[in-house]
Motif scaffolding. Structure first.
Motif, short mmCIF file in Angstrom:
data_model
loop_
_atom_site.label_atom_id
_atom_site.label_comp_id
_atom_site.label_asym_id
_atom_site.label_seq_id
_atom_site.Cartn_x
_atom_site.Cartn_y
_atom_site.Cartn_z
N LEU A 127 0.82 -1.21 0.00
CA LEU A 127 0.00 0.00 0.00
C LEU A 127 0.86 1.26 0.00
O LEU A 127 0.54 2.23 -0.67
N ASN A 128 1.95 1.27 0.74
CA ASN A 128 2.82 2.44 0.81
C ASN A 128 3.61 2.66 -0.47
O ASN A 128 4.04 3.77 -0.75
N ARG A 129 3.76 1.62 -1.26
CA ARG A 129 4.53 1.75 -2.51
C ARG A 129 3.88 2.78 -3.44
O ARG A 129 4.54 3.42 -4.24
N PHE A 130 2.58 2.96 -3.35
CA PHE A 130 1.87 3.85 -4.25
C PHE A 130 1.43 5.14 -3.56
O PHE A 130 0.69 5.93 -4.14
N ALA A 131 1.89 5.38 -2.34
CA ALA A 131 1.52 6.59 -1.60
C ALA A 131 2.29 7.79 -2.14
O ALA A 131 3.45 7.69 -2.49
N SER A 137 6.97 11.21 0.56
CA SER A 137 8.03 10.32 1.05
C SER A 137 7.66 9.60 2.33
O SER A 137 8.36 8.71 2.77
N GLU A 138 6.56 9.98 2.98
CA GLU A 138 6.17 9.41 4.25
C GLU A 138 5.20 8.24 4.04
O GLU A 138 4.28 8.33 3.24
N ASP A 139 5.43 7.14 4.76
CA ASP A 139 4.53 6.00 4.68
C ASP A 139 3.18 6.37 5.28
O ASP A 139 3.09 7.05 6.30
#
Length: 105
Positions: free
Chosen positions: A49-53, A56-58
């Motif tokens: 999920l964070n890969r597409f956020a 730079s912040e998760d």
């Protein structure tokens, strides 16, 4: 002193996965592939999920996951969706993510 945060707000998110192709058989194959993929892996881990956020912040903590669940929509609901979309009805499958906690700032 520590910061105070409001408790997360749980929300339900609804998604409609739709297959688009000029060929009806290809649409059915694409939708079948999407349904099978979500059935095989309904839990989406934080890393994915964070890969597409954006930024730079998760967004999701390491321990958080999102479960995507199939949902049955009534014919009336489907008709309403396609009426608003102003398009002919396409092969689709409905999904929901239940009680996703949204943190306050």
């Amino acid at each position: 002193l520590g910061q105070r945060f409001r408790p997360p707000t749980p929300v339900d998110l609804s998604y409609l996965v739709t297959a688009w192709s000029a060929d009806a058989q290809q649409q059915q194959r694409l939708l079948g592939w999407a349904i099978r993929t979500l059935a095989d892996s309904p839990l989406l881990p934080a890393g994915y999920l964070n890969r597409f956020a954006a930024g730079s912040e998760d967004v999701f903590a390491e321990s958080e996951t999102v479960e995507v669940i199939g949902e049955v929509l009534s014919l009336q609901d489907l008709d309403n969706i396609w009426d608003v979309a102003r398009s002919r009805q396409q092969p689709s499958a409905a999904y929901v993510v239940r009680q996703l906690p949204l943190d306050s700032e």
